[in-house]
Design a protein around this motif. Structure first.
Motif, mmCIF file in Angstrom:
data_model
loop_
_atom_site.group_PDB
_atom_site.id
_atom_site.type_symbol
_atom_site.label_atom_id
_atom_site.label_comp_id
_atom_site.label_asym_id
_atom_site.label_seq_id
_atom_site.Cartn_x
_atom_site.Cartn_y
_atom_site.Cartn_z
ATOM 1 N N UNK A 49 0.823 -1.145 -0.050
ATOM 2 C CA UNK A 49 -0.042 -0.077 0.035
ATOM 3 C C UNK A 49 0.856 1.468 -0.046
ATOM 4 N N UNK A 50 1.919 1.331 0.854
ATOM 5 C CA UNK A 50 2.793 2.425 0.724
ATOM 6 C C UNK A 50 3.373 2.699 -0.603
ATOM 7 N N UNK A 51 3.976 1.555 -1.324
ATOM 8 C CA UNK A 51 4.424 1.885 -2.759
ATOM 9 C C UNK A 51 3.238 2.253 -3.651
ATOM 10 N N UNK A 52 2.111 1.765 -3.446
ATOM 11 C CA UNK A 52 1.149 1.991 -4.467
ATOM 12 C C UNK A 52 0.744 3.649 -4.077
ATOM 13 N N UNK A 53 0.579 4.098 -2.851
ATOM 14 C CA UNK A 53 0.309 5.654 -2.896
ATOM 15 C C UNK A 53 1.517 6.392 -3.093
ATOM 16 N N UNK A 54 2.677 5.865 -3.134
ATOM 17 C CA UNK A 54 3.955 6.747 -3.618
ATOM 18 C C UNK A 54 3.539 6.948 -5.203
ATOM 19 N N UNK A 55 3.619 5.858 -5.877
ATOM 20 C CA UNK A 55 3.054 5.427 -7.326
ATOM 21 C C UNK A 55 2.136 6.698 -7.499
ATOM 22 N N UNK A 56 1.070 6.732 -6.966
ATOM 23 C CA UNK A 56 -0.069 7.623 -7.097
ATOM 24 C C UNK A 56 0.185 9.106 -6.981
ATOM 25 N N UNK A 57 1.035 9.105 -6.061
ATOM 26 C CA UNK A 57 1.369 10.759 -5.749
ATOM 27 C C UNK A 57 2.132 11.255 -7.001
ATOM 28 N N UNK A 58 3.043 10.437 -7.673
ATOM 29 C CA UNK A 58 3.905 10.597 -8.769
ATOM 30 C C UNK A 58 3.016 10.949 -9.978
ATOM 31 N N UNK A 59 2.279 9.829 -10.101
ATOM 32 C CA UNK A 59 1.186 9.786 -11.348
ATOM 33 C C UNK A 59 0.022 10.873 -11.044
ATOM 34 N N UNK A 60 -0.214 11.353 -10.056
ATOM 35 C CA UNK A 60 -1.104 12.233 -9.872
ATOM 36 C C UNK A 60 -0.522 13.669 -10.404
ATOM 37 N N UNK A 61 0.735 13.939 -10.007
ATOM 38 C CA UNK A 61 1.355 15.054 -10.478
ATOM 39 C C UNK A 61 1.635 15.157 -11.951
ATOM 40 N N UNK A 62 1.763 13.923 -12.639
ATOM 41 C CA UNK A 62 1.917 13.840 -13.920
ATOM 42 C C UNK A 62 0.729 14.104 -14.679
ATOM 43 N N UNK A 63 -0.286 13.634 -14.149
ATOM 44 C CA UNK A 63 -1.700 13.587 -14.834
ATOM 45 C C UNK A 63 -2.010 15.263 -14.829
ATOM 46 N N UNK A 64 -1.755 15.724 -13.517
ATOM 47 C CA UNK A 64 -2.121 17.084 -13.305
ATOM 48 C C UNK A 64 -1.329 18.209 -14.184
ATOM 49 N N UNK A 65 -0.202 17.918 -14.640
ATOM 50 C CA UNK A 65 0.703 18.394 -15.308
ATOM 51 C C UNK A 65 0.233 18.700 -16.812
ATOM 52 N N UNK A 66 -0.590 17.523 -17.246
ATOM 53 C CA UNK A 66 -1.031 17.616 -18.517
ATOM 54 C C UNK A 66 -2.316 18.681 -19.008
ATOM 55 N N UNK A 67 -2.893 18.914 -17.587
ATOM 56 C CA UNK A 67 -3.802 20.176 -17.783
ATOM 57 C C UNK A 67 -5.128 19.827 -18.786
ATOM 58 N N UNK A 68 -5.346 18.367 -18.464
ATOM 59 C CA UNK A 68 -6.632 18.072 -19.482
ATOM 60 C C UNK A 68 -7.829 18.584 -19.023
#
Length: 131
Positions: A87-106
């Motif tokens: 769960x900790x690794x998943x949450x870290x993965x999601x943290x970085x992926x959230x930043x990446x998705x947000x950066x797209x400004x879709x």
């Protein structure tokens, strides 16, 4: 295969290859300095992992079939089995992926569609509990 060849795909709607390249670039910039996730990527250079993720996501969303052409069926759980995805690794993965998705400004609907898939995929990769 260009987005014009599949104009109704999500891949085309969000901008095709440049969008997925940006997503993966921002994501791996976070992973590169993450003490929990970085050891899960045994290659010295994150480039090969980034290429695999980018081509997988492009194919999943209706882009070129480069991933399957090179690697066959994705078999995501099998490919992640050697790594402790807690769960900790998943949450870290999601943290970085959230930043990446947000950066797209879709637009909101595209943002939500992409995020929903990534969040569900991250939960599906769990294979251990936190220590």
């Amino acid at each position: 295969m260009s987005p014009a060849e599949h104009p109704d795909s999500f891949y085309a709607a969000v901008g095709g290859a440049p969008t997925f390249s940006r997503l993966v670039e921002v994501f791996y910039a976070g992973v590169a300095t993450d003490e929990l996730l970085r050891p899960m990527y045994p290659e010295q250079d994150l480039g090969p992992a980034a290429e695999r993720l980018r081509t997988f996501l492009e194919q999943y969303w209706g882009g070129p079939t480069t991933y399957s052409d090179a690697r066959g069926h994705p078999r995501l759980r099998m490919r992640h089995a050697p790594y402790k995805v807690s769960p900790a690794a998943r949450d870290r993965w999601l943290t970085h992926m959230r930043a990446a998705v947000d950066a797209l400004e879709l637009p909101p609907l595209q943002h939500a569609t992409l995020w929903d898939y990534l969040e569900r995929a991250a939960h599906a990769m769990l294979n251990t509990v936190d220590d």
